[in-house]
Each structure stands twice: as C-alpha cells, then as structure tokens.
Design a protein around this motif. Structure first.
Motif, PDB file in Angstrom:
ATOM      1  N   ARG A 156       3.181  14.686   1.810  1.00 24.72           N
ATOM      2  CA  ARG A 156       3.000  14.807   0.416  1.00 24.72           C
ATOM      3  C   ARG A 156       1.669  15.669   0.113  1.00 24.72           C
ATOM      4  O   ARG A 156       1.724  16.107  -1.162  1.00 24.72           O
ATOM      5  CB  ARG A 156       2.719  13.403  -0.125  1.00 24.72           C
ATOM      6  N   ARG A 157       0.718  15.708   0.980  1.00 24.21           N
ATOM      7  CA  ARG A 157      -0.438  16.634   0.410  1.00 24.21           C
ATOM      8  C   ARG A 157       0.179  17.975   0.240  1.00 24.21           C
ATOM      9  O   ARG A 157      -0.625  18.654  -0.621  1.00 24.21           O
ATOM     10  CB  ARG A 157      -1.568  16.348   1.722  1.00 24.21           C
ATOM     11  N   GLY A 188       0.811  -1.337   0.003  1.00 23.98           N
ATOM     12  CA  GLY A 188      -0.105   0.158   0.079  1.00 23.98           C
ATOM     13  C   GLY A 188       0.809   1.291   0.078  1.00 23.98           C
ATOM     14  O   GLY A 188       1.921   1.431  -0.789  1.00 23.98           O
ATOM     15  N   GLU A 189       0.560   2.092   0.869  1.00 23.44           N
ATOM     16  CA  GLU A 189       1.085   3.570   0.740  1.00 23.44           C
ATOM     17  C   GLU A 189       2.184   3.405   1.922  1.00 23.44           C
ATOM     18  O   GLU A 189       1.879   3.451   3.001  1.00 23.44           O
ATOM     19  CB  GLU A 189       0.020   4.574   1.299  1.00 23.44           C
ATOM     20  N   PRO A 190       3.646   3.518   1.418  1.00 22.38           N
ATOM     21  CA  PRO A 190       4.562   3.423   2.436  1.00 22.38           C
ATOM     22  C   PRO A 190       4.608   4.906   3.754  1.00 22.38           C
ATOM     23  O   PRO A 190       3.942   5.691   3.119  1.00 22.38           O
ATOM     24  CB  PRO A 190       5.748   3.463   1.931  1.00 22.38           C
ATOM     25  N   ALA A 193      16.290   1.256  11.479  1.00 26.84           N
ATOM     26  CA  ALA A 193      15.403   2.075  12.136  1.00 26.84           C
ATOM     27  C   ALA A 193      13.816   1.759  12.127  1.00 26.84           C
ATOM     28  O   ALA A 193      13.076   2.605  12.762  1.00 26.84           O
ATOM     29  CB  ALA A 193      15.642   3.582  11.464  1.00 26.84           C
ATOM     30  N   GLY A 194      13.358   0.640  11.312  1.00 25.48           N
ATOM     31  CA  GLY A 194      12.174   0.436  11.221  1.00 25.48           C
ATOM     32  C   GLY A 194      11.348   1.229  10.564  1.00 25.48           C
ATOM     33  O   GLY A 194      10.013   1.254  10.922  1.00 25.48           O
ATOM     34  N   VAL A 195      11.807   1.901   9.200  1.00 21.22           N
ATOM     35  CA  VAL A 195      10.818   2.736   8.693  1.00 21.22           C
ATOM     36  C   VAL A 195      10.239   1.981   7.443  1.00 21.22           C
ATOM     37  O   VAL A 195      10.803   1.361   7.127  1.00 21.22           O
ATOM     38  CB  VAL A 195      11.870   3.935   8.189  1.00 21.22           C
ATOM     39  N   ASP A 196       8.815   2.155   7.327  1.00 14.96           N
ATOM     40  CA  ASP A 196       8.436   1.794   6.201  1.00 14.96           C
ATOM     41  C   ASP A 196       8.541   2.620   4.926  1.00 14.96           C
ATOM     42  O   ASP A 196       7.729   3.623   5.045  1.00 14.96           O
ATOM     43  CB  ASP A 196       6.827   1.657   6.617  1.00 14.96           C
ATOM     44  N   TYR A 197       9.241   2.176   3.980  1.00 12.19           N
ATOM     45  CA  TYR A 197       9.859   2.973   2.894  1.00 12.19           C
ATOM     46  C   TYR A 197       9.690   2.529   1.684  1.00 12.19           C
ATOM     47  O   TYR A 197       9.379   1.561   1.356  1.00 12.19           O
ATOM     48  CB  TYR A 197      11.192   3.510   3.297  1.00 12.19           C
ATOM     49  N   GLU A 198       9.887   3.514   0.516  1.00 13.51           N
ATOM     50  CA  GLU A 198      10.135   3.254  -0.730  1.00 13.51           C
ATOM     51  C   GLU A 198      11.262   4.179  -1.258  1.00 13.51           C
ATOM     52  O   GLU A 198      11.671   5.411  -0.707  1.00 13.51           O
ATOM     53  CB  GLU A 198       8.953   3.401  -1.564  1.00 13.51           C
ATOM     54  N   ALA A 234       6.225   9.825  -6.166  1.00 16.31           N
ATOM     55  CA  ALA A 234       6.271   9.168  -4.647  1.00 16.31           C
ATOM     56  C   ALA A 234       4.928   8.887  -4.259  1.00 16.31           C
ATOM     57  O   ALA A 234       3.809   9.554  -4.820  1.00 16.31           O
ATOM     58  CB  ALA A 234       7.021  10.231  -3.678  1.00 16.31           C
ATOM     59  N   LYS A 235       4.778   7.577  -3.344  1.00 14.41           N
ATOM     60  CA  LYS A 235       3.582   7.197  -2.853  1.00 14.41           C
ATOM     61  C   LYS A 235       3.464   7.214  -1.577  1.00 14.41           C
ATOM     62  O   LYS A 235       2.480   6.892  -1.111  1.00 14.41           O
ATOM     63  CB  LYS A 235       3.386   5.734  -3.405  1.00 14.41           C
ATOM     64  N   GLY A 236       4.488   7.737  -0.782  1.00 17.89           N
ATOM     65  CA  GLY A 236       4.526   7.574   0.635  1.00 17.89           C
ATOM     66  C   GLY A 236       3.681   8.861   1.177  1.00 17.89           C
ATOM     67  O   GLY A 236       3.227   9.903   0.508  1.00 17.89           O
ATOM     68  N   ARG A 237       3.280   8.585   2.586  1.00 19.35           N
ATOM     69  CA  ARG A 237       2.580   9.725   3.095  1.00 19.35           C
ATOM     70  C   ARG A 237       3.680  11.080   3.475  1.00 19.35           C
ATOM     71  O   ARG A 237       3.023  12.074   3.427  1.00 19.35           O
ATOM     72  CB  ARG A 237       2.197   9.218   4.360  1.00 19.35           C
ATOM     73  N   TYR A 238       4.867  10.815   3.575  1.00 20.82           N
ATOM     74  CA  TYR A 238       5.620  11.921   3.627  1.00 20.82           C
ATOM     75  C   TYR A 238       6.945  11.399   2.583  1.00 20.82           C
ATOM     76  O   TYR A 238       7.200  10.320   2.097  1.00 20.82           O
ATOM     77  CB  TYR A 238       6.501  11.804   5.068  1.00 20.82           C
ATOM     78  N   VAL A 239       7.377  12.598   2.258  1.00 21.46           N
ATOM     79  CA  VAL A 239       8.313  12.795   1.004  1.00 21.46           C
ATOM     80  C   VAL A 239       9.607  13.349   1.562  1.00 21.46           C
ATOM     81  O   VAL A 239       9.637  14.400   2.188  1.00 21.46           O
ATOM     82  CB  VAL A 239       7.763  13.046  -0.218  1.00 21.46           C
ATOM     83  N   THR A 240      10.953  12.780   1.223  1.00 16.76           N
ATOM     84  CA  THR A 240      12.066  13.439   1.158  1.00 16.76           C
ATOM     85  C   THR A 240      12.964  13.330  -0.037  1.00 16.76           C
ATOM     86  O   THR A 240      12.632  12.309  -0.757  1.00 16.76           O
ATOM     87  CB  THR A 240      12.674  13.285   2.421  1.00 16.76           C
ATOM     88  N   TRP A 241      14.151  13.788  -0.256  1.00 17.52           N
ATOM     89  CA  TRP A 241      14.883  13.488  -1.259  1.00 17.52           C
ATOM     90  C   TRP A 241      16.367  13.539  -0.712  1.00 17.52           C
ATOM     91  O   TRP A 241      16.755  14.343   0.217  1.00 17.52           O
ATOM     92  CB  TRP A 241      14.680  14.548  -2.307  1.00 17.52           C
ATOM     93  N   VAL A 242      17.583  12.934  -1.570  1.00 17.77           N
ATOM     94  CA  VAL A 242      18.699  13.045  -1.287  1.00 17.77           C
ATOM     95  C   VAL A 242      19.377  12.835  -2.515  1.00 17.77           C
ATOM     96  O   VAL A 242      18.837  12.256  -3.562  1.00 17.77           O
ATOM     97  CB  VAL A 242      19.326  11.818  -0.419  1.00 17.77           C
TER      98      VAL A 242
END
Length: 523
Positions: A457-458, A300-302, A331-336, A383-391
C-alpha cells in the motif's frame, strides 16, 4: 404461507380442512403423518416418496446432537418429529392450525415436547428469535408468487447461522416450462393452486443471499426407466403380489436411489434410450444453499485488502464474495473486502450493504459512475491493509489467484498478472489490441492482456497516479513504479468465465476516457 395472497390463503384453508378429515384422534405413526399436508392421495406413493426424500436429505445435510433446525412450512411434523430424537431442537412453523395441532399432539405422545416447538405463523411473516444450523423448506415455495419467494429467501437468510445451510425441496417442471396446477371442488371453486417452476428458478432466487452448493432430483422411480415418476410406478404395482412386493422393496429402493438416479440420468442423456423412457412432467428437486461462514472482525491493519469493484453486478456479487471470503478464511489470510459501487442502477449497492451487515470484514464505498479507473482509485484510497489487490465482481479472477499473489507478496513491490489465454469476442480483441499498441508507442513497454495486481500500500501512497480515472490508471501506476526503479513482477494466470451477465467495461464512454488519458502519457 402469506395471509395476504389468495393462493397461499387457499392452500392454508385446503390443508386445514384436509387435515381434519384425515387425522382423527388416534396416535399416528410416521407412515400416517406423511399422508397429511399433501395433495397426493395414494398412500403407497406418498410413503415411498417420503422414504426417498428423507434418505436424500440425510445424504447431503449433516444432522448431529447439537444441530438446531428450523422447519418452515413443516405441517404436521413429518420431518420435525423424524429429526427431533437425533438433533438438539426443532422449531416448526406453519400457517395451518390443524396441522400444528397434530404436530403438538404427536410430539407430546412421543415424549418430544421439549425438543419440538411449534409456531403458528406464515413463513413469510415469521421473525426468528434465534439462528439455526439447518433451515428446511419442503413443498412451500410452489404455493408462492415470485415476489413471495423473494421474501422467503430473506426469511431464510435471516434465520440461518453463518456457515449453516438451507435445504429446499420443491416440485419443478420436467420440461423447463413453468405451469400452474390447481384443484377444484364439485362446485368448481378453486381449493388450492401451486406453480411448477423450471428447476433453475430456485437457485436464481436464493443465490441473491446464499450460495448454491447442491441441486438434484430427489425422487427416482421404483421401476426407474419405464414409468412416469413414483405415482406411475406405484400404480403399476398396485394390488396383489406386486403391491406387497413393492412395499417390501421400498426401503431398499430408497437406499439404491442415487444409483438408480445416475442410471436414469445416463439413459435420458442419450438420444436413443431417451425415447424409450416415459415423459416426466414434474420432478421433485432438492437444493442446498449455504450461508457465508462466520468471520471474526479485523483488528487494526489487516494484512490484505481486496478491492471488489462493481457496476450493475447484482447477479454476480453475492456468490463471488461468498467464494472469496470462504477461500481467504481457509487460507488463513487476515483480510478485509473493500466494495466499490460505481453508480450501479440495479440492486448492487443494496446487496453490498447486506453483505457488510453480515460480514464484519467488509466496507462499502459508493460513487457516481466513473468507470474502472475511478472505482479502483476509490478502493485503493479506502484500503487499510498492508497489501492491496483487486478483483472485478464478475468472478473472472479466481480467489486462488488472490491467494497466490498474497503468498508471493515479498517477491516485488507489485505483482501484476497477465492472462495465458482469454476467449474474448472479436470486438474486445480489436479494442484491446489497439489499446496495447498505443500503450507500447506511448510508454515503450510491451502491454499484455492483464488481470489484477497486488502491491504494497505504501507504493500506492507514493507512486499512485493522482489525475487518472480511466482504464489507464493501472498502466500509469506500473509505469510510475518502473520510473522509480521498482519494476513489477509478472505472474501468469487463467481467466474464468463470468458468473452471470455481460461485461460493462468496454463501453464508448470508458473507451473515450481511456484514449484521452493515453494521449497524455509519454515515455
């Protein structure tokens, strides 16, 4: 060995003939086995080196009763038969029929037939039918060309399990200058040929698919400070009481090897004592490379999407991604991970696709070169995650920064980072300071040297700038949030050095696009 390359064929023929000459039909002890598949003639030298290598391998690689091992180019089985009683199974692959015949015979004599399987094949052509916890490659790559070493890396990457390791031991040049060694028969015909590469050559090859976790010389010297390697030291102790004393001391010296190596490294590192020590033309280096850990597919949504943007970053991408995934899992993060290839001309896209095949939480996006702004837009939109970052793919932003921002995600709609300090060259500072001054004049906001940022992401869907593919996209995004009464929260971070290569951001085309976009902005 490769059946298609002259150097590999020479080695295969040489060792077939050498094994038939040495092996005979009598049962062989471990001390006898180590004399096969080597060009070093002095038995005491070979046996001492074998003890050192096995002790070193035990220190840096975990072997247990469930471990499944692949021994590529394992010859007569000096490592396979030594390990077999202590692991679940060993698959031994070699191109020499004579060496494999010895390995099969000795496995049967030792009652290890169900724990050792031999495969007659070139290490370059071997297609594994399973994946292994540990892959051993001892004294193989020195016989291969650079192109063949690259193929060997692919074989190892395909054979090792997620989270497994590849242990590589090769002779390397002691003076960082590559050179060839060969042996000729009485008629002058070449019997074998091998290459001593600089010590850092093998990490450069293997880090394209695996992460380097260990590298060190594996053969210290029994009289460590004054003689050139094990061969020189053993020659000095050959004969009479000194030889018998050395043979008795050899097992203890293997246990003391790390301390002796530390002492020698310290002495060779000092200009005064270094001149007293013998020159070492050839060293034996042990390397350990780790495969990325197994990561379950996102459902689903990471919780977090990490956009990784790259333009011609083939040397950085794999180690940066491996480190990022490892730290996020820990760290136990549900990510993509959302890759964006910005029209690279090197192997960046190929590496991205290989990583995506191996890691289910990666998606790959590609586009013609648009610069950092266009790459960020593509990644944020995908991106599909609830939160988004970049590197960036260069490794300058540590995974710990990503994790800290994610843990603080509820403090603001956007958390944006500023560098405490950066050691940039003067021309980057001039360009950055000029841009920051213009940003202040156009927006009224004090611009700082910034890194990445994390956002809900919203916020991107509602306030992301839709007409900006320049480096100003981040500034415009933050400004839109401020205008909506939702000011970003600043977080100070430290910048790291690039993993490899040089920055591609501040090129004339990107700077021009940025200035044009900046002129369109207003207070």
């Amino acid at each position: 060995m490769s059946h298609s390359h002259d150097t590999a064929r020479l080695a295969e023929s040489f060792y077939d003939a050498d094994t038939r000459r040495k092996a005979g039909d009598a049962p062989l002890s471990d001390d006898d086995l180590v004399l096969l598949g080597t060009v070093t003639e002095d038995p005491a030298v070979v046996r001492h080196r074998d003890r050192l290598e096995k002790a070193h391998l035990r220190r840096v690689v975990d072997f247990g009763p469930t471990t499944r091992v692949l021994d590529l180019g394992g010859g007569a089985g000096r490592l396979a038969l030594w390990l077999a009683p202590h692991v679940a199974h060993v698959t031994l692959v070699d191109a020499s029929e004579a060496l494999l015949h010895v390995a099969d015979r000795e496995a049967g004599r030792r009652g290890l037939g169900d724990r050792v399987r031999t495969v007659h094949a070139s290490v370059l052509d071997f297609a594994p039918d399973e994946r292994f916890d540990v892959v051993l490659v001892f004294g193989v790559a020195a016989y291969l060309t650079d192109d063949e070493v690259e193929r060997l890396v692919e074989v190892c990457a395909a054979a090792v399990k997620p989270g497994g390791v590849v242990a590589l031991k090769e002779p390397v040049s002691g003076d960082e200058q590559a050179r060839w060694d060969e042996r000729r028969d009485a008629a002058g015909a070449v019997q074998y040929r091998m290459q001593f590469r600089p010590a850092d050559a093998y990490p450069a090859f293997f880090q394209r698919r695996l992460r380097s976790v260990y590298q060190r010389s594996t053969v210290a010297h029994p009289i460590p400070f004054f003689l050139g390697g094990t061969e020189g030291a053993v020659k000095a102790t050959r004969g009479g009481l000194t030889q018998r004393a050395f043979e008795r001391l050899s097992p203890a010296l293997a246990r003391l090897d790390p301390a002796l190596q530390d002492a020698e490294d310290a002495l060779r590192g000092h200009p005064l004592t270094a001149r007293l020590l013998a020159r070492l033309d050839t060293l034996q280096h042990l390397y350990v490379f780790a495969a990325p850990p197994a990561v379950p597919a996102a459902t689903g949504e990471p919780d977090l999407s990490v956009v990784v943007i790259a333009y011609n970053e083939e040397d950085c991408l794999r180690p940066v991604t491996d480190e990022l995934a490892e730290k996020l899992v820990a760290a136990g993060v549900d990510y993509e991970i959302v890759f964006v290839d910005d029209g690279s001309a090197d192997r960046t896209l190929e590496i991205m696709r290989g990583l995506a095949d191996a890691m289910p939480r990666i998606q790959v996006n590609t586009q013609p070169n648009k610069g950092i702004g266009g790459a960020l837009r593509t990644g944020f939109d995908a991106a599909k995650g609830r939160y988004v970052t970049w590197v960036p793919a260069d490794g300058q932003i540590a995974p710990e920064t990503v994790i800290e921002l994610f843990r603080r995600r509820h403090e603001a709609t956007m958390l944006t980072t500023v560098y405490r300090h950066r050691d940039d060259p003067w021309y980057r500072m001039v360009i950055s300071n000029t841009l920051n001054t213009l940003i202040k004049l156009k927006t009224g906001e004090v611009a700082k040297s910034g890194g990445n940022y994390l956002f809900d992401r919203r916020a991107w869907l509602e306030h992301g700038p839709r007409d900006d593919d320049s480096m100003m996209i981040s500034t415009a995004f933050r400004q839109n949030l401020r205008d909506a009464g939702d000011a970003p929260l600043e977080v100070e971070i430290d910048a790291r050095a690039r993993v490899a290569g040089h920055s591609k951001v501040l090129n004339p085309r990107a700077i021009g696009r940025t200035f044009l976009q900046l002129l369109k902005m207003g207070r």
